[in-house]
Design a protein around this motif. Sequence first.
Motif, PDB file in Angstrom:
ATOM      1  N   ALA A   1       0.872 -12.346  -5.086  1.00  0.00           N
ATOM      2  CA  ALA A   1      -0.400 -11.688  -4.774  1.00  0.00           C
ATOM      3  C   ALA A   1      -0.453 -11.235  -3.318  1.00  0.00           C
ATOM      4  O   ALA A   1       0.004 -11.950  -2.423  1.00  0.00           O
ATOM      5  CB  ALA A   1      -1.556 -12.636  -5.055  1.00  0.00           C
ATOM      6  N   PRO A   2      -1.028 -10.059  -3.060  1.00  0.00           N
ATOM      7  CA  PRO A   2      -1.257  -9.647  -1.677  1.00  0.00           C
ATOM      8  C   PRO A   2      -2.492 -10.347  -1.120  1.00  0.00           C
ATOM      9  O   PRO A   2      -3.186 -11.086  -1.819  1.00  0.00           O
ATOM     10  CB  PRO A   2      -1.498  -8.137  -1.820  1.00  0.00           C
ATOM     11  CG  PRO A   2      -2.114  -8.006  -3.176  1.00  0.00           C
ATOM     12  CD  PRO A   2      -1.455  -9.047  -4.037  1.00  0.00           C
ATOM     13  N   GLY A   3      -2.766 -10.117   0.144  1.00  0.00           N
ATOM     14  CA  GLY A   3      -3.978 -10.679   0.744  1.00  0.00           C
ATOM     15  C   GLY A   3      -3.676 -11.717   1.791  1.00  0.00           C
ATOM     16  O   GLY A   3      -2.765 -12.536   1.640  1.00  0.00           O
ATOM     17  N   VAL A   4      -4.459 -11.684   2.870  1.00  0.00           N
ATOM     18  CA  VAL A   4      -4.198 -12.583   3.992  1.00  0.00           C
ATOM     19  C   VAL A   4      -4.366 -14.042   3.598  1.00  0.00           C
ATOM     20  O   VAL A   4      -3.616 -14.918   4.063  1.00  0.00           O
ATOM     21  CB  VAL A   4      -5.097 -12.205   5.191  1.00  0.00           C
ATOM     22  CG1 VAL A   4      -6.565 -12.442   4.886  1.00  0.00           C
ATOM     23  CG2 VAL A   4      -4.686 -12.953   6.440  1.00  0.00           C
ATOM     24  N   GLY A   5      -5.321 -14.348   2.704  1.00  0.00           N
ATOM     25  CA  GLY A   5      -5.508 -15.729   2.279  1.00  0.00           C
ATOM     26  C   GLY A   5      -4.294 -16.294   1.569  1.00  0.00           C
ATOM     27  O   GLY A   5      -3.944 -17.471   1.732  1.00  0.00           O
TER      28      GLY A   5
ATOM     29  N   VAL B   1       3.930  -7.542   1.072  1.00  0.00           N
ATOM     30  CA  VAL B   1       5.303  -7.079   1.232  1.00  0.00           C
ATOM     31  C   VAL B   1       5.644  -6.043   0.175  1.00  0.00           C
ATOM     32  O   VAL B   1       6.337  -5.081   0.442  1.00  0.00           O
ATOM     33  CB  VAL B   1       6.302  -8.257   1.186  1.00  0.00           C
ATOM     34  CG1 VAL B   1       7.737  -7.763   1.142  1.00  0.00           C
ATOM     35  CG2 VAL B   1       6.101  -9.164   2.392  1.00  0.00           C
ATOM     36  N   MET B   2       5.113  -6.209  -1.018  1.00  0.00           N
ATOM     37  CA  MET B   2       5.440  -5.278  -2.093  1.00  0.00           C
ATOM     38  C   MET B   2       4.264  -5.180  -3.053  1.00  0.00           C
ATOM     39  O   MET B   2       3.706  -6.202  -3.469  1.00  0.00           O
ATOM     40  CB  MET B   2       6.699  -5.747  -2.835  1.00  0.00           C
ATOM     41  CG  MET B   2       7.224  -4.771  -3.859  1.00  0.00           C
ATOM     42  SD  MET B   2       8.757  -5.360  -4.651  1.00  0.00           S
ATOM     43  CE  MET B   2       9.905  -5.258  -3.286  1.00  0.00           C
ATOM     44  N   ARG B   3       3.886  -3.961  -3.419  1.00  0.00           N
ATOM     45  CA  ARG B   3       2.843  -3.765  -4.416  1.00  0.00           C
ATOM     46  C   ARG B   3       3.357  -4.194  -5.789  1.00  0.00           C
ATOM     47  O   ARG B   3       4.560  -4.162  -6.059  1.00  0.00           O
ATOM     48  CB  ARG B   3       2.405  -2.296  -4.465  1.00  0.00           C
ATOM     49  CG  ARG B   3       1.764  -1.786  -3.178  1.00  0.00           C
ATOM     50  CD  ARG B   3       1.422  -0.313  -3.326  1.00  0.00           C
ATOM     51  NE  ARG B   3       0.922   0.263  -2.090  1.00  0.00           N
ATOM     52  CZ  ARG B   3      -0.358   0.291  -1.744  1.00  0.00           C
ATOM     53  NH1 ARG B   3      -1.258  -0.231  -2.571  1.00  0.00           N
ATOM     54  NH2 ARG B   3      -0.740   0.828  -0.611  1.00  0.00           N
TER      55      ARG B   3
ATOM     56  N   MET C   1       7.057  -4.256  -7.461  1.00  0.00           N
ATOM     57  CA  MET C   1       7.603  -5.553  -7.835  1.00  0.00           C
ATOM     58  C   MET C   1       8.040  -5.553  -9.298  1.00  0.00           C
ATOM     59  O   MET C   1       9.073  -6.135  -9.659  1.00  0.00           O
ATOM     60  CB  MET C   1       6.571  -6.655  -7.590  1.00  0.00           C
ATOM     61  CG  MET C   1       7.126  -8.062  -7.654  1.00  0.00           C
ATOM     62  SD  MET C   1       5.861  -9.326  -7.410  1.00  0.00           S
ATOM     63  CE  MET C   1       5.336  -8.955  -5.738  1.00  0.00           C
ATOM     64  N   ALA C   2       7.259  -4.883 -10.134  1.00  0.00           N
ATOM     65  CA  ALA C   2       7.614  -4.807 -11.552  1.00  0.00           C
ATOM     66  C   ALA C   2       8.926  -4.052 -11.745  1.00  0.00           C
ATOM     67  O   ALA C   2       9.768  -4.440 -12.579  1.00  0.00           O
ATOM     68  CB  ALA C   2       6.488  -4.128 -12.331  1.00  0.00           C
ATOM     69  N   ARG C   3       9.124  -2.974 -10.975  1.00  0.00           N
ATOM     70  CA  ARG C   3      10.369  -2.212 -11.091  1.00  0.00           C
ATOM     71  C   ARG C   3      11.567  -3.018 -10.637  1.00  0.00           C
ATOM     72  O   ARG C   3      12.652  -2.944 -11.225  1.00  0.00           O
ATOM     73  CB  ARG C   3      10.270  -0.914 -10.283  1.00  0.00           C
ATOM     74  CG  ARG C   3       9.295   0.109 -10.865  1.00  0.00           C
ATOM     75  CD  ARG C   3       9.488   1.479 -10.229  1.00  0.00           C
ATOM     76  NE  ARG C   3       9.177   1.464  -8.803  1.00  0.00           N
ATOM     77  CZ  ARG C   3       7.984   1.708  -8.305  1.00  0.00           C
ATOM     78  NH1 ARG C   3       6.953   1.957  -9.109  1.00  0.00           N
ATOM     79  NH2 ARG C   3       7.789   1.707  -6.998  1.00  0.00           N
ATOM     80  N   VAL C   4      11.393  -3.806  -9.590  1.00  0.00           N
ATOM     81  CA  VAL C   4      12.506  -4.592  -9.047  1.00  0.00           C
ATOM     82  C   VAL C   4      12.837  -5.785  -9.939  1.00  0.00           C
ATOM     83  O   VAL C   4      14.008  -6.076 -10.216  1.00  0.00           O
ATOM     84  CB  VAL C   4      12.178  -5.057  -7.616  1.00  0.00           C
ATOM     85  CG1 VAL C   4      13.223  -6.057  -7.119  1.00  0.00           C
ATOM     86  CG2 VAL C   4      12.107  -3.869  -6.670  1.00  0.00           C
ATOM     87  N   THR C   5      11.813  -6.492 -10.397  1.00  0.00           N
ATOM     88  CA  THR C   5      12.036  -7.713 -11.180  1.00  0.00           C
ATOM     89  C   THR C   5      12.241  -7.448 -12.664  1.00  0.00           C
ATOM     90  O   THR C   5      12.649  -8.349 -13.397  1.00  0.00           O
ATOM     91  CB  THR C   5      10.845  -8.671 -11.027  1.00  0.00           C
ATOM     92  OG1 THR C   5       9.653  -8.046 -11.550  1.00  0.00           O
ATOM     93  CG2 THR C   5      10.627  -9.037  -9.561  1.00  0.00           C
TER      94      THR C   5
ATOM     95  N   LEU D   1       2.758  -4.624   6.344  1.00  0.00           N
ATOM     96  CA  LEU D   1       3.475  -4.394   5.107  1.00  0.00           C
ATOM     97  C   LEU D   1       4.972  -4.402   5.353  1.00  0.00           C
ATOM     98  O   LEU D   1       5.446  -3.934   6.385  1.00  0.00           O
ATOM     99  CB  LEU D   1       3.097  -3.039   4.486  1.00  0.00           C
ATOM    100  CG  LEU D   1       1.859  -2.952   3.594  1.00  0.00           C
ATOM    101  CD1 LEU D   1       0.587  -3.218   4.375  1.00  0.00           C
ATOM    102  CD2 LEU D   1       1.792  -1.560   2.948  1.00  0.00           C
ATOM    103  N   SER D   2       5.706  -4.961   4.437  1.00  0.00           N
ATOM    104  CA  SER D   2       7.129  -4.747   4.272  1.00  0.00           C
ATOM    105  C   SER D   2       7.935  -5.075   5.530  1.00  0.00           C
ATOM    106  O   SER D   2       7.635  -6.000   6.268  1.00  0.00           O
ATOM    107  CB  SER D   2       7.355  -3.303   3.814  1.00  0.00           C
ATOM    108  OG  SER D   2       8.661  -3.093   3.384  1.00  0.00           O
ATOM    109  N   GLY D   3       9.004  -4.296   5.747  1.00  0.00           N
ATOM    110  CA  GLY D   3       9.946  -4.604   6.809  1.00  0.00           C
ATOM    111  C   GLY D   3       9.368  -4.538   8.204  1.00  0.00           C
ATOM    112  O   GLY D   3       9.845  -5.224   9.110  1.00  0.00           O
TER     113      GLY D   3
END
Length: 233
Positions: free
Chosen positions: A172-176, A144-146, A150-154, A120-122
């Motif tokens: 979207a999160p996820g390794v794929g 990187v960001m939930r 993300m909604a708060r930032v964007t 996750l993240s940094g």
Amino acid sequence: MDWQTLATRLFGAAHGVTRDGHLLRGSVEFDGRPLTVIGTTDHAPIGVQLALAQARVVLDTMAQHPGRALLLLIDTQGQQLRRRDELLGINRAMAHLGMCIDLARRRGHRVLGLVYDQALSGGFITSGLIADACDALPEAEIRVMRLPAMARVTKLPEALLAQLSESNPVFAPGVGNYVAMGGVRQLWRGDLADALREALAHAPTEDRRAQDGAARGGRRMAASVAQQVLDAP
């Protein structure tokens, strides 16, 4: 997969990787050649102390074993969210770790990242994403960001971001999705030692994430925009 099982499957029962708190490190033999292993475990928060400890292993490897390959085992919840670390300059400590890894690459060390649990993240940006190539196990979790953050930032509605994440890997999160975007080169399945062997032999030394993302449909514009910037007079 826990780190002990991973190390055993990669290097055998007498692997030589040890744990000191959240830090993993060791000098191992792989196909008759020495390899430095650096990593974290237990969803480690990367604070000043842990970032500098990892950087110390990288610097010692460069000084004592020129050209030796490094394997980064990644399991982190991101940077340490603590006032003490902020006051001590966590941003500089994490930047120092990233620069040490980059310097090792420039000096001819093969540097591979493997997300074996969570990234996750940094804590991910300053380790696996700076390696020559970053791979992952299929069961790994990467983001990187939930979406709420993300909604708060964007300033976009979370419902809209959730809808976009269904068709666009960038949201979207996820390794794929990270494979589709090119951030993760490939997934290690089956014989993990064979996967490491392939990565040491064939992982690119130049940054191909934008090109891979375009070819896989996960980041359609990054490579072309970057090329336009390079070609601009």
